[in-house]
Motif scaffolding. Structure first.
Motif, PDB file in Angstrom:
ATOM      1  N   GLY A 171      -1.860  10.671 -18.609  1.00  0.00           N
ATOM      2  CA  GLY A 171      -2.624   9.768 -19.439  1.00  0.00           C
ATOM      3  C   GLY A 171      -3.973  10.317 -19.619  1.00  0.00           C
ATOM      4  N   TYR A 172      -5.126   9.416 -19.619  1.00  0.00           N
ATOM      5  CA  TYR A 172      -6.544  10.007 -19.945  1.00  0.00           C
ATOM      6  C   TYR A 172      -7.457   9.382 -19.088  1.00  0.00           C
ATOM      7  N   ALA A 173      -8.654   9.767 -18.763  1.00  0.00           N
ATOM      8  CA  ALA A 173      -9.402   9.041 -18.004  1.00  0.00           C
ATOM      9  C   ALA A 173     -11.053   9.520 -18.343  1.00  0.00           C
ATOM     10  N   ILE A 174     -11.714   8.731 -17.724  1.00  0.00           N
ATOM     11  CA  ILE A 174     -13.325   9.155 -18.066  1.00  0.00           C
ATOM     12  C   ILE A 174     -14.010   9.204 -16.467  1.00  0.00           C
ATOM     13  N   GLN A 175     -14.504  10.225 -16.273  1.00  0.00           N
ATOM     14  CA  GLN A 175     -15.143  10.377 -14.862  1.00  0.00           C
ATOM     15  C   GLN A 175     -16.797  10.457 -15.081  1.00  0.00           C
ATOM     16  N   THR A 176     -17.687   9.737 -14.341  1.00  0.00           N
ATOM     17  CA  THR A 176     -19.177  10.004 -14.459  1.00  0.00           C
ATOM     18  C   THR A 176     -19.599  10.498 -13.029  1.00  0.00           C
ATOM     19  N   LEU A 177     -20.568  11.243 -13.157  1.00  0.00           N
ATOM     20  CA  LEU A 177     -21.019  11.828 -11.799  1.00  0.00           C
ATOM     21  C   LEU A 177     -22.314  11.444 -11.571  1.00  0.00           C
ATOM     22  N   HIS A 178     -22.937  11.198 -10.425  1.00  0.00           N
ATOM     23  CA  HIS A 178     -24.160  10.481 -10.133  1.00  0.00           C
ATOM     24  C   HIS A 178     -24.713  11.101  -8.819  1.00  0.00           C
ATOM     25  N   SER A 202      -5.781  19.020 -17.300  1.00  0.00           N
ATOM     26  CA  SER A 202      -6.263  17.982 -18.523  1.00  0.00           C
ATOM     27  C   SER A 202      -6.998  19.055 -19.569  1.00  0.00           C
ATOM     28  N   VAL A 203      -7.294  18.428 -20.804  1.00  0.00           N
ATOM     29  CA  VAL A 203      -8.171  18.833 -21.800  1.00  0.00           C
ATOM     30  C   VAL A 203      -9.569  18.153 -21.539  1.00  0.00           C
ATOM     31  N   LEU A 204     -10.520  18.954 -21.069  1.00  0.00           N
ATOM     32  CA  LEU A 204     -11.716  18.441 -20.524  1.00  0.00           C
ATOM     33  C   LEU A 204     -12.927  18.557 -21.694  1.00  0.00           C
ATOM     34  N   GLY A 205     -13.854  17.336 -21.782  1.00  0.00           N
ATOM     35  CA  GLY A 205     -14.852  17.504 -22.728  1.00  0.00           C
ATOM     36  C   GLY A 205     -15.778  16.761 -22.106  1.00  0.00           C
ATOM     37  N   LEU A 206     -17.246  17.106 -22.240  1.00  0.00           N
ATOM     38  CA  LEU A 206     -18.474  16.584 -21.931  1.00  0.00           C
ATOM     39  C   LEU A 206     -18.847  15.257 -22.962  1.00  0.00           C
ATOM     40  N   LEU A 227     -23.951  13.289 -15.656  1.00  0.00           N
ATOM     41  CA  LEU A 227     -22.744  14.152 -16.615  1.00  0.00           C
ATOM     42  C   LEU A 227     -21.640  12.980 -16.553  1.00  0.00           C
ATOM     43  N   THR A 228     -21.027  12.979 -17.750  1.00  0.00           N
ATOM     44  CA  THR A 228     -19.639  12.337 -17.942  1.00  0.00           C
ATOM     45  C   THR A 228     -18.625  13.241 -18.716  1.00  0.00           C
ATOM     46  N   VAL A 229     -17.336  13.250 -17.905  1.00  0.00           N
ATOM     47  CA  VAL A 229     -16.231  14.235 -18.539  1.00  0.00           C
ATOM     48  C   VAL A 229     -15.055  13.241 -18.997  1.00  0.00           C
ATOM     49  N   ARG A 230     -14.765  13.717 -20.095  1.00  0.00           N
ATOM     50  CA  ARG A 230     -13.548  12.866 -20.794  1.00  0.00           C
ATOM     51  C   ARG A 230     -12.271  13.678 -20.462  1.00  0.00           C
ATOM     52  N   CYS A 231     -11.101  13.089 -19.933  1.00  0.00           N
ATOM     53  CA  CYS A 231      -9.713  14.026 -19.719  1.00  0.00           C
ATOM     54  C   CYS A 231      -9.004  13.205 -20.883  1.00  0.00           C
ATOM     55  N   GLU A 232      -8.383  14.222 -21.487  1.00  0.00           N
ATOM     56  CA  GLU A 232      -7.316  13.935 -22.299  1.00  0.00           C
ATOM     57  C   GLU A 232      -6.005  14.856 -22.089  1.00  0.00           C
ATOM     58  N   GLN A 233      -4.923  14.137 -22.347  1.00  0.00           N
ATOM     59  CA  GLN A 233      -3.481  15.073 -22.184  1.00  0.00           C
ATOM     60  C   GLN A 233      -3.509  15.430 -20.428  1.00  0.00           C
ATOM     61  N   MET A 234      -3.535  14.512 -19.865  1.00  0.00           N
ATOM     62  CA  MET A 234      -3.960  14.537 -18.400  1.00  0.00           C
ATOM     63  C   MET A 234      -2.539  14.539 -17.834  1.00  0.00           C
ATOM     64  N   SER A 235      -2.415  15.394 -16.910  1.00  0.00           N
ATOM     65  CA  SER A 235      -1.219  15.349 -15.799  1.00  0.00           C
ATOM     66  C   SER A 235      -1.827  15.312 -14.302  1.00  0.00           C
ATOM     67  N   LEU A 236      -1.582  14.437 -13.677  1.00  0.00           N
ATOM     68  CA  LEU A 236      -1.911  14.307 -12.149  1.00  0.00           C
ATOM     69  C   LEU A 236      -0.850  14.122 -11.168  1.00  0.00           C
TER      70      LEU A 236
END
Length: 215
Positions: free
Chosen positions: A12-19, A162-166, A189-198
């Motif tokens: 699927g896809y995901a968004i991950q934030t870092l703090h 995954s395909v990652l993008g900032l 920082l926020t990373v978006r993950c497309e075409q993700m396999s986990l």
């Protein structure tokens, strides 16, 4: 309740934030056996992970994972998951019984490329507004997470591609949210993950925990 046995493969896809968060503020959320890793004086790395697993996954569901700290145990480094929410009852059962994760049910509203809102009954847990990624690259990673089940301290690996993008994002955590006290603030920082396999593997026992405080 039926659920697939580990490993779980999810697509699927995901968004991950870092703090960056204060170690003293998140220490009560983490077993004392785990050493919190300092990435800056008095600070550790926290994360909010929002995902949607669809076609080809062992189960189809959305997920919210809150990681208050990066931790170390006997030279094993990983994330500690303090809060985790999904919208699939089979995922709740499997997460609790296989990995000892404190999964709870919640409702997710996605507007692809714009925002995601997460509610639990009448309580809003968080909302994240984000934009489309431009520059992107394909990445493979191996990560580990800790959990606790009964008196056992567990670790489990996950293989990620995954395909990652900032991207830019704005995270809102209202006062009534169960993790509002972590002091997450806005992501650095926020990373978006497309075409993700986990692939999430079965856990292994690495020690004993004197506290089984999450269920």
């Amino acid at each position: 309740m039926p659920y697939p046995q580990a490993p779980w493969t999810l697509h699927g896809y995901a968004i991950q934030t870092l703090h960056l968060v204060n170690i003293d503020q998140v220490r009560p959320l983490i077993p004392l056996e785990l050493e919190i890793i300092s990435v800056w004086p008095g600070k550790t790395l926290a994360s909010v992970y929002l995902s949607n697993y669809g076609s080809g996954s062992v189960l189809e569901y959305s997920e919210l994972i809150v990681v208050p700290a990066l931790v170390n145990y006997q030279r094993k480094i990983g994330a500690w998951i303090s809060h985790i929410y999904v919208d699939n009852a089979d995922s709740v059962a499997g997460g609790r019984e296989i990995w000892g994760l404190p999964k709870e049910l919640a409702e997710f509203t996605w507007e692809q490329g714009k925002y995601v809102n997460v509610h639990q009954e009448n309580r809003k847990l968080c909302s994240l507004k984000y934009n489309q990624q431009s520059l992107a690259w394909r990445q493979r990673l191996s990560v580990s997470s800790f959990s606790a089940k009964d008196a056992d301290l567990l670790i489990f690996p996950a293989e990620f591609e995954s395909v990652l993008g900032l991207i830019g994002s704005k995270l809102e955590i209202p006062a009534e949210s169960s993790f509002s006290g972590m002091g997450l603030g806005q992501p650095w920082l926020t990373v978006r993950c497309e075409q993700m396999s986990l692939q999430v593997d079965a856990p292994k026992v690495v020690g004993q925990s004197i506290l089984d405080f999450r269920f």
